[in-house]
Scaffold this active site. Structure first.
Site, PDB file in Angstrom:
ATOM      1  N   ARG A   6      -7.371  -6.866  14.402  1.00 36.66           N
ATOM      2  CA  ARG A   6      -6.911  -5.703  15.142  1.00 36.66           C
ATOM      3  C   ARG A   6      -8.118  -4.828  15.422  1.00 36.66           C
ATOM      4  O   ARG A   6      -9.016  -4.689  14.585  1.00 36.66           O
ATOM      5  CB  ARG A   6      -5.883  -4.895  14.337  1.00 36.66           C
ATOM      6  CG  ARG A   6      -4.578  -5.614  14.147  1.00 36.66           C
ATOM      7  CD  ARG A   6      -3.867  -5.910  15.432  1.00 36.66           C
ATOM      8  NE  ARG A   6      -3.306  -4.694  16.030  1.00 36.66           N
ATOM      9  CZ  ARG A   6      -2.777  -4.666  17.242  1.00 36.66           C
ATOM     10  NH1 ARG A   6      -2.760  -5.763  17.999  1.00 36.66           N
ATOM     11  NH2 ARG A   6      -2.265  -3.548  17.720  1.00 36.66           N
ATOM     12  N   GLU A  49      -6.014   7.861  17.453  1.00 35.52           N
ATOM     13  CA  GLU A  49      -6.318   6.473  17.113  1.00 35.52           C
ATOM     14  C   GLU A  49      -5.305   5.526  17.760  1.00 35.52           C
ATOM     15  O   GLU A  49      -4.109   5.633  17.504  1.00 35.52           O
ATOM     16  CB  GLU A  49      -6.260   6.362  15.584  1.00 35.52           C
ATOM     17  CG  GLU A  49      -6.827   5.118  15.016  1.00 35.52           C
ATOM     18  CD  GLU A  49      -6.961   5.211  13.489  1.00 35.52           C
ATOM     19  OE1 GLU A  49      -7.297   6.295  12.949  1.00 35.52           O
ATOM     20  OE2 GLU A  49      -6.709   4.190  12.841  1.00 35.52           O
ATOM     21  N   ARG A  55       0.816  -1.218   0.000  1.00 40.07           N
ATOM     22  CA  ARG A  55       0.000   0.000   0.000  1.00 40.07           C
ATOM     23  C   ARG A  55       0.845   1.261   0.000  1.00 40.07           C
ATOM     24  O   ARG A  55       0.317   2.345  -0.066  1.00 40.07           O
ATOM     25  CB  ARG A  55      -0.885   0.016   1.247  1.00 40.07           C
ATOM     26  CG  ARG A  55      -2.040  -0.939   1.181  1.00 40.07           C
ATOM     27  CD  ARG A  55      -2.683  -1.066   2.541  1.00 40.07           C
ATOM     28  NE  ARG A  55      -3.539   0.060   2.855  1.00 40.07           N
ATOM     29  CZ  ARG A  55      -4.845   0.075   2.655  1.00 40.07           C
ATOM     30  NH1 ARG A  55      -5.429  -0.968   2.120  1.00 40.07           N
ATOM     31  NH2 ARG A  55      -5.570   1.112   2.993  1.00 40.07           N
ATOM     32  N   ARG A  97       7.281   7.032  -4.954  1.00 35.37           N
ATOM     33  CA  ARG A  97       6.874   7.842  -6.098  1.00 35.37           C
ATOM     34  C   ARG A  97       7.947   8.908  -6.329  1.00 35.37           C
ATOM     35  O   ARG A  97       8.293   9.624  -5.398  1.00 35.37           O
ATOM     36  CB  ARG A  97       5.527   8.474  -5.786  1.00 35.37           C
ATOM     37  CG  ARG A  97       4.886   9.118  -6.980  1.00 35.37           C
ATOM     38  CD  ARG A  97       3.609   9.790  -6.582  1.00 35.37           C
ATOM     39  NE  ARG A  97       2.505   8.869  -6.354  1.00 35.37           N
ATOM     40  CZ  ARG A  97       1.467   9.160  -5.587  1.00 35.37           C
ATOM     41  NH1 ARG A  97       1.415  10.298  -4.957  1.00 35.37           N
ATOM     42  NH2 ARG A  97       0.483   8.291  -5.438  1.00 35.37           N
ATOM     43  N   TYR A 106      -8.920  -7.823   4.147  1.00 34.84           N
ATOM     44  CA  TYR A 106      -8.652  -6.407   4.363  1.00 34.84           C
ATOM     45  C   TYR A 106      -9.104  -5.615   3.130  1.00 34.84           C
ATOM     46  O   TYR A 106      -8.310  -5.121   2.356  1.00 34.84           O
ATOM     47  CB  TYR A 106      -7.147  -6.251   4.611  1.00 34.84           C
ATOM     48  CG  TYR A 106      -6.605  -4.886   4.969  1.00 34.84           C
ATOM     49  CD1 TYR A 106      -7.431  -3.806   5.239  1.00 34.84           C
ATOM     50  CD2 TYR A 106      -5.232  -4.689   5.055  1.00 34.84           C
ATOM     51  CE1 TYR A 106      -6.903  -2.573   5.570  1.00 34.84           C
ATOM     52  CE2 TYR A 106      -4.692  -3.459   5.380  1.00 34.84           C
ATOM     53  CZ  TYR A 106      -5.527  -2.407   5.637  1.00 34.84           C
ATOM     54  OH  TYR A 106      -4.985  -1.179   5.958  1.00 34.84           O
ATOM     55  N   ASP A 162     -10.760  -2.534   1.066  1.00 36.49           N
ATOM     56  CA  ASP A 162     -11.100  -1.113   1.116  1.00 36.49           C
ATOM     57  C   ASP A 162     -12.567  -0.963   0.708  1.00 36.49           C
ATOM     58  O   ASP A 162     -13.178  -1.904   0.200  1.00 36.49           O
ATOM     59  CB  ASP A 162     -10.214  -0.331   0.142  1.00 36.49           C
ATOM     60  CG  ASP A 162      -8.791  -0.206   0.662  1.00 36.49           C
ATOM     61  OD1 ASP A 162      -8.581  -0.388   1.874  1.00 36.49           O
ATOM     62  OD2 ASP A 162      -7.893   0.077  -0.153  1.00 36.49           O
ATOM     63  N   ARG A 174      -2.365   7.668  14.713  1.00 33.85           N
ATOM     64  CA  ARG A 174      -2.615   8.913  13.982  1.00 33.85           C
ATOM     65  C   ARG A 174      -3.600   9.807  14.714  1.00 33.85           C
ATOM     66  O   ARG A 174      -4.312   9.359  15.612  1.00 33.85           O
ATOM     67  CB  ARG A 174      -3.093   8.646  12.554  1.00 33.85           C
ATOM     68  CG  ARG A 174      -4.085   7.549  12.395  1.00 33.85           C
ATOM     69  CD  ARG A 174      -4.321   7.198  10.906  1.00 33.85           C
ATOM     70  NE  ARG A 174      -5.166   6.021  10.818  1.00 33.85           N
ATOM     71  CZ  ARG A 174      -5.339   5.277   9.734  1.00 33.85           C
ATOM     72  NH1 ARG A 174      -4.724   5.577   8.624  1.00 33.85           N
ATOM     73  NH2 ARG A 174      -6.118   4.227   9.761  1.00 33.85           N
TER      74      ARG A 174
HETATM   75  N1  UDP Z   1       2.147   2.569   6.928  1.00 35.50           N
HETATM   76  C1  UDP Z   1       3.378   2.976   7.402  1.00 35.50           C
HETATM   77  N2  UDP Z   1       3.566   4.276   7.748  1.00 35.50           N
HETATM   78  C2  UDP Z   1       2.587   5.201   7.636  1.00 35.50           C
HETATM   79  C3  UDP Z   1       1.326   4.800   7.132  1.00 35.50           C
HETATM   80  C4  UDP Z   1       1.128   3.466   6.799  1.00 35.50           C
HETATM   81  O1  UDP Z   1       4.290   2.179   7.524  1.00 35.50           O
HETATM   82  O2  UDP Z   1       2.815   6.372   7.973  1.00 35.50           O
HETATM   83  C5  UDP Z   1       1.961   1.143   6.551  1.00 35.50           C
HETATM   84  C6  UDP Z   1       1.577   0.296   7.711  1.00 35.50           C
HETATM   85  O3  UDP Z   1       2.214  -0.956   7.553  1.00 35.50           O
HETATM   86  C7  UDP Z   1       0.087   0.150   7.554  1.00 35.50           C
HETATM   87  C8  UDP Z   1      -0.100   0.148   6.051  1.00 35.50           C
HETATM   88  O4  UDP Z   1       0.929   1.008   5.588  1.00 35.50           O
HETATM   89  O5  UDP Z   1      -0.357  -1.025   8.143  1.00 35.50           O
HETATM   90  C9  UDP Z   1      -1.458   0.622   5.578  1.00 35.50           C
HETATM   91  O6  UDP Z   1      -1.743   1.860   6.134  1.00 35.50           O
HETATM   92  P1  UDP Z   1      -2.985   2.758   5.716  1.00 35.50           P
HETATM   93  O7  UDP Z   1      -2.968   3.957   6.576  1.00 35.50           O
HETATM   94  O8  UDP Z   1      -2.945   2.938   4.247  1.00 35.50           O
HETATM   95  O9  UDP Z   1      -4.178   1.782   6.050  1.00 35.50           O
HETATM   96  P2  UDP Z   1      -5.625   2.065   6.651  1.00 35.50           P
HETATM   97  O10 UDP Z   1      -5.494   1.911   8.105  1.00 35.50           O
HETATM   98  O11 UDP Z   1      -5.966   3.454   6.255  1.00 35.50           O
HETATM   99  O12 UDP Z   1      -6.497   1.002   6.051  1.00 35.50           O
END
Ligand code: UDP
Length: 375
Positions: A258, A309, A172, A176, A357, A359, A289
């Protein structure tokens, strides 16, 4: 006794899409949810004019035109583009990992310089076949990005060392080499204006909806009946969008999930952090976050609502959020799936019903596919 063609258990997005399709096909549908509201985890609640994402931030994004056209029938979407900021100690970085991130981290300017920096870190590590998330991440992004922006956050979110997590989670977060802070690569993206609850509300029109009813307590699966707050109703087929392991009373043991806990507060100020999503990527900060909800809709209210969170291991009775799709759990899920195939007139679907998982867009896609087949 009132009889329905379908009983839909779970008023989240998956159940709502199926309900909408079924009603459009002329079926009678009863939707129940054990919570006291509809919309599952995309539920939003209005607090002082701000739509608060009560079960965590949801941003709709997809590249599938069919899914986009479908969801747009139920809401207007704004032009929000997700551009989270990562905070590591006192350093701020743009996400996803892009030229803004690299230039801040290494004082460089060109894509070539960034690529060389990352390549040299990867070379030194000498990983041939990544066996877990840590090795996968290191071999994709090198040491600095991994240590500052991935390791702590991922271990907090999943409650496991990165060496024990499956590599696919990290897909994910691609690299870039442009100065583009848009987190998603998808063609379409936005927030449903007025909140996501409105989408589900519209989808459920034409069905009977009853919240605060727990199928696993009130339903009789042999008889295909349900005690609906004192009134007995019956159904032909069941769509179950809850946890598949709970449906079978954890017969083979519980799947791992989780869970997330939110500390939400309204602050007497207009703008707390200047961005909807701030990720705290160091291990020492206990939350993953902070969401400032108004920024999803460019809000100008005089106050603001923020949610910290915290990620935690799921225990029975808590809300499951993320399936932990590692080998052990996926194996266990296969056993439940085999069991589910023997259930007559029952369909399992959604993040919890399929233990995936997904989206939001994948949920819609899967529900549409299933509806096509079923109806
Ligand atoms: N991730 C990370 N650092 C960040 C944000 C995300 O390493 O700052 C990794 C982490 O392994 C996480 C995964 O990317 O489990 C997916 O995060 P995202 O926030 O995209 O998932 P969401 O919780 O929004 O489904």
């Amino acid at each position: 006794m009132k009889k329905y063609d379908y009983l839909v258990v779970g008023a989240g997005l998956y159940g709502a899409v199926f309900t909408e399709r079924a009603v459009a096909a002329g079926k009678s549908v009863l939707v129940i949810d054990r919570r006291d509201h509809i919309a599952g985890n995309i539920y939003t609640k209005n607090v002082s004019g701000i739509n608060v994402h009560v079960y965590g931030a949801h941003i709709f994004h997809t590249s599938d035109k069919k899914v986009w056209d479908y969801i747009c029938r139920f809401a207007e979407f704004n032009n929000y583009v997700n551009s989270p900021i990562a905070i590591y100690k006192d350093e701020l970085y743009n996400l996803p990992f892009n030229m803004n991130t690299f230039s801040k981290m290494w004082g460089i300017r060109t894509p070539e310089e960034a690529k060389e920096k990352i390549a040299s870190q990867i070379r030194e590590l000498n990983i041939t076949e990544p066996k877990n998330l840590e090795e996968q991440a290191l071999s994709l992004v090198g040491t600095d990005v991994y240590e500052k922006l991935i390791k702590g956050y991922t271990e907090k979110q999943w409650g496991r060392p990165c060496t024990e997590l499956p590599a696919f989670i990290i897909k994910r977060l691609p690299l870039r080499f442009t100065y583009n802070n848009n987190y998603f690569n998808d063609r379409y993206q936005g927030i449903a204006m007025g909140g996501f609850t409105g989408i589900v509300e519209k989808m459920l029109k034409g069905a009977d909806v009853c919240t605060g009813v727990d199928f696993l307590k009130e339903g009789n699966r042999e008889e295909k009946t349900l005690d609906l707050k004192g009134e007995k109703v019956s159904y032909d087929k069941l769509l179950f969008t809850g946890q598949i392991d709970e449906y079978f009373d954890y017969k083979y043991g519980p799947l791992e999930y989780r869970s997330v806990r939110f500390e939400t507060e309204e602050l007497q100020m207009e703008n707390y952090q200047g961005n909807a999503v701030m990720n705290f990527t160091e291990k020492e900060v206990p939350y993953t976050r902070i969401i400032e909800h108004k920024h999803f809709e460019f809000g100008t209210q005089p106050t603001t609502v923020i949610s910290k969170e915290y990620s935690s291991e799921w225990t029975k009775g808590a809300e499951p959020y993320y399936p932990v799709n590692n080998e052990k759990n996926d194996g266990l899920y296969e056993k439940y799936k085999a069991l589910s195939e023997g259930e007559k007139d029952v369909i399992f679907g959604g993040r919890l019903g399929e233990y995936k998982y997904y989206d939001m867009d994948k949920v819609v896609m899967k529900a549409l596919e299933m509806s096509d087949k079923e109806l």
